[in-house]
Design a protein around this motif. Structure first.
Motif, PDB file in Angstrom:
ATOM      1  N   VAL A 288       0.853  -1.185   0.000  1.00 11.81           N
ATOM      2  CA  VAL A 288       0.000   0.000   0.000  1.00 11.81           C
ATOM      3  C   VAL A 288       0.887   1.233   0.000  1.00 11.81           C
ATOM      4  CG1 VAL A 288      -1.769   1.299   1.251  1.00 11.81           C
ATOM      5  CG2 VAL A 288      -1.813  -1.209   1.256  1.00 11.81           C
ATOM      6  N   ARG A 289       0.656   2.122  -0.939  1.00 15.90           N
ATOM      7  CA  ARG A 289       1.406   3.373  -1.023  1.00 15.90           C
ATOM      8  C   ARG A 289       0.493   4.541  -0.662  1.00 15.90           C
ATOM      9  NH1 ARG A 289       6.154   2.263  -3.508  1.00 15.90           N
ATOM     10  NH2 ARG A 289       6.233   0.396  -4.846  1.00 15.90           N
ATOM     11  N   TRP A 290       1.022   5.463   0.116  1.00 10.94           N
ATOM     12  CA  TRP A 290       0.234   6.618   0.541  1.00 10.94           C
ATOM     13  C   TRP A 290       0.004   7.537  -0.652  1.00 10.94           C
ATOM     14  CZ3 TRP A 290       0.395  11.906   0.626  1.00 10.94           C
ATOM     15  CH2 TRP A 290      -0.481  12.552   1.491  1.00 10.94           C
ATOM     16  N   GLN A 291      -1.218   8.025  -0.784  1.00 11.29           N
ATOM     17  CA  GLN A 291      -1.572   8.967  -1.843  1.00 11.29           C
ATOM     18  C   GLN A 291      -2.232  10.186  -1.231  1.00 11.29           C
ATOM     19  OE1 GLN A 291      -4.066   6.843  -4.589  1.00 11.29           O
ATOM     20  NE2 GLN A 291      -2.341   5.760  -5.532  1.00 11.29           N
ATOM     21  N   SER A 292      -1.935  11.330  -1.786  1.00 12.17           N
ATOM     22  CA  SER A 292      -2.510  12.567  -1.269  1.00 12.17           C
ATOM     23  C   SER A 292      -4.007  12.617  -1.581  1.00 12.17           C
ATOM     24  CB  SER A 292      -1.808  13.781  -1.882  1.00 12.17           C
ATOM     25  OG  SER A 292      -1.934  13.751  -3.292  1.00 12.17           O
ATOM     26  N   PRO A 293      -4.832  13.252  -0.714  1.00 13.50           N
ATOM     27  CA  PRO A 293      -6.276  13.325  -0.934  1.00 13.50           C
ATOM     28  C   PRO A 293      -6.617  14.334  -2.019  1.00 13.50           C
ATOM     29  CG  PRO A 293      -5.670  14.599   0.987  1.00 13.50           C
ATOM     30  CD  PRO A 293      -4.419  13.909   0.539  1.00 13.50           C
ATOM     31  N   PHE A 295      -8.170  17.684  -3.839  1.00  7.76           N
ATOM     32  CA  PHE A 295      -8.126  19.073  -3.395  1.00  7.76           C
ATOM     33  C   PHE A 295      -9.372  19.412  -2.570  1.00  7.76           C
ATOM     34  CE2 PHE A 295      -9.115  23.598  -4.002  1.00  7.76           C
ATOM     35  CZ  PHE A 295      -7.934  24.156  -3.539  1.00  7.76           C
ATOM     36  N   GLY A 296      -9.148  20.030  -1.427  1.00 10.87           N
ATOM     37  CA  GLY A 296     -10.255  20.411  -0.556  1.00 10.87           C
ATOM     38  C   GLY A 296     -10.568  19.385   0.515  1.00 10.87           C
ATOM     39  N   TRP A 297      -9.902  18.243   0.498  1.00  9.79           N
ATOM     40  CA  TRP A 297     -10.136  17.192   1.485  1.00  9.79           C
ATOM     41  C   TRP A 297      -8.940  17.103   2.431  1.00  9.79           C
ATOM     42  CZ3 TRP A 297     -14.364  13.703   1.853  1.00  9.79           C
ATOM     43  CH2 TRP A 297     -15.357  13.874   0.872  1.00  9.79           C
ATOM     44  N   ILE A 298      -9.177  16.619   3.644  1.00 12.64           N
ATOM     45  CA  ILE A 298      -8.140  16.369   4.634  1.00 12.64           C
ATOM     46  C   ILE A 298      -8.094  14.873   4.878  1.00 12.64           C
ATOM     47  CG2 ILE A 298      -7.358  16.743   6.997  1.00 12.64           C
ATOM     48  CD1 ILE A 298      -8.718  19.432   6.935  1.00 12.64           C
ATOM     49  N   LYS A 299      -6.890  14.305   4.806  1.00 11.48           N
ATOM     50  CA  LYS A 299      -6.735  12.866   4.984  1.00 11.48           C
ATOM     51  C   LYS A 299      -6.114  12.594   6.333  1.00 11.48           C
ATOM     52  CE  LYS A 299      -5.061   8.875   2.367  1.00 11.48           C
ATOM     53  NZ  LYS A 299      -4.357   8.450   1.131  1.00 11.48           N
ATOM     54  N   VAL A 300      -6.723  11.735   7.135  1.00  8.39           N
ATOM     55  CA  VAL A 300      -6.228  11.367   8.454  1.00  8.39           C
ATOM     56  C   VAL A 300      -5.837   9.894   8.432  1.00  8.39           C
ATOM     57  CG1 VAL A 300      -6.735  11.201  10.916  1.00  8.39           C
ATOM     58  CG2 VAL A 300      -7.704  13.081   9.565  1.00  8.39           C
ATOM     59  N   ASN A 301      -4.570   9.593   8.711  1.00  7.18           N
ATOM     60  CA  ASN A 301      -4.104   8.216   8.734  1.00  7.18           C
ATOM     61  C   ASN A 301      -3.947   7.728  10.171  1.00  7.18           C
ATOM     62  OD1 ASN A 301      -2.667   9.583   6.141  1.00  7.18           O
ATOM     63  ND2 ASN A 301      -3.188   7.448   5.731  1.00  7.18           N
ATOM     64  N   PHE A 302      -4.376   6.519  10.458  1.00 10.53           N
ATOM     65  CA  PHE A 302      -4.223   5.945  11.806  1.00 10.53           C
ATOM     66  C   PHE A 302      -4.088   4.452  11.675  1.00 10.53           C
ATOM     67  CE2 PHE A 302      -8.706   6.238  10.767  1.00 10.53           C
ATOM     68  CZ  PHE A 302      -9.208   4.983  11.135  1.00 10.53           C
ATOM     69  N   ASP A 303      -3.481   3.821  12.686  1.00  6.88           N
ATOM     70  CA  ASP A 303      -3.303   2.365  12.635  1.00  6.88           C
ATOM     71  C   ASP A 303      -4.540   1.690  13.222  1.00  6.88           C
ATOM     72  OD1 ASP A 303      -3.130   2.566  15.372  1.00  6.88           O
ATOM     73  OD2 ASP A 303      -0.939   2.483  15.391  1.00  6.88           O
ATOM     74  N   GLY A 304      -4.509   0.357  13.228  1.00  4.03           N
ATOM     75  CA  GLY A 304      -5.681  -0.381  13.654  1.00  4.03           C
ATOM     76  C   GLY A 304      -5.692  -0.745  15.123  1.00  4.03           C
ATOM     77  N   SER A 305      -4.728  -0.240  15.902  1.00  2.00           N
ATOM     78  CA  SER A 305      -4.688  -0.617  17.312  1.00  2.00           C
ATOM     79  C   SER A 305      -5.678   0.190  18.138  1.00  2.00           C
ATOM     80  CB  SER A 305      -3.274  -0.383  17.839  1.00  2.00           C
ATOM     81  OG  SER A 305      -2.906   0.980  17.709  1.00  2.00           O
TER      82      SER A 305
END
Length: 305
Positions: A288-293, A295-305
């Motif tokens: 899985v490669r990170w991709q930018s969201p 325009f106009g959106w905010i992307k929040v990444n978090f793990d599954g713990s």
């Protein structure tokens, strides 16, 4: 050095400045450079070197069996007293000596400095390529692949050859190692077919390190079997040569079948069983490669713990 010169020779020259720090000369008959050879005084660049005396030899600062103090002082300044303590041995030949340490062997000391100079990959490639399951010629080929020394079109162009480059497997893009072994549609299909047998997705790998990341993430095989990736590289190379030199027309499924057959036979020789995981016991590992969201959106990444 030019872009098409030998990579091995380039590496030797790159390491020369590091290795020379550990070599100094027993001055002997004095036929070594006063400025450019190390002969026990450390950094000679602190001396007042001028173009007129650039080729000065140590013997040029002698008078018979003694140092010429006045001439030496004009060159070495406050280091003169230290220089005069070095004995003159006109009957011996100047000899290079290796600086040693009482606690570290010369080879370990040099390796520790060279490892900082060269960007060694964190993966250890020795066992996957030099083992009992590849012939020496295959292992040597894989070593050349890892050091980008294969005679592919992009490398030949760097050496000055003018040619029309075309990938032999897909006949669409220019030939390079990354394209031939990972980005080519033929190679991608081979990786995909092989991945289904291990319940992993290798289609999106762009280099050998990506492959090993997915392999470890899946946690499905003994780490000793990392040579499987090298096996795929070798078969893709032979397929490329079959097309280029024998006008054969193989298909990805055939290549994948040959690879699996060879791999299974090698595992039996190793005494390994159940090398292919059972579907119920395995998870599909995907890169899985990170991709930018957008325009106009905010992307929040978090793990599954």
């Amino acid at each position: 050095m030019e872009s098409g010169d030998s990579k091995i020779w380039k590496s030797i020259l790159k390491a020369q400045s590091i290795a020379s720090r550990f070599i100094f000369w027993d001055i002997g008959e004095g036929k070594i450079s006063f400025w450019h050879d190390q002969w026990g005084l450390g950094d000679h660049n602190t001396f007042a070197e001028t173009p007129e005396n650039n080729k000065l030899l140590i013997s040029d600062v002698w008078i018979d069996e003694n140092w010429d103090i006045s001439k030496l002082f004009s060159l070495a300044g406050d280091k003169t007293a230290h220089v005069t303590k070095i004995p003159i041995k006109k009957t011996t030949i100047g000899t290079p000596l290796w600086k040693t340490s009482s606690t570290i062997s010369p080879s370990k000391m040099l390796y520790s400095h060279l490892s900082n100079l060269f960007s060694f990959d964190k993966w250890r490639w020795g066992k996957p390529i030099w083992n009992n399951f590849f012939t020496p010629s295959v292992s040597f080929f894989l070593w050349r692949y890892l050091f980008n020394l294969l005679p592919l079109d992009d490398i030949l162009k760097l050496k000055g050859l003018k040619l029309a480059s075309r990938c032999q497997l897909c006949n669409r893009e220019e030939e390079s190692a990354v394209h031939l072994f990972f980005q080519c549609s033929y190679a991608k299909e081979v990786w995909f077919i092989l991945g289904k047998n291990f319940h992993v997705n290798w289609r999106d790998c762009i280099d050998i390190v990506d492959f090993l990341h997915i392999w470890r993430a899946a946690d499905i095989l003994d780490s000793k079997l990392a040579f499987f990736s090298m096996l795929v590289i070798w078969f893709l190379w032979t397929t490329r040569n079959d097309i280029k030199y024998q006008n054969l027309t193989p298909v990805p499924s055939t290549s994948a079948s040959l690879i699996l057959a060879y791999f299974t036979r090698a595992c039996r020789i190793m005494g390994l069983r159940d090398v292919f995981p059972h579907p119920k016991e395995s998870r599909m590992a995907t890169l899985v490669r990170w991709q930018s969201p957008p325009f106009g959106w905010i992307k929040v990444n978090f793990d599954g713990s």
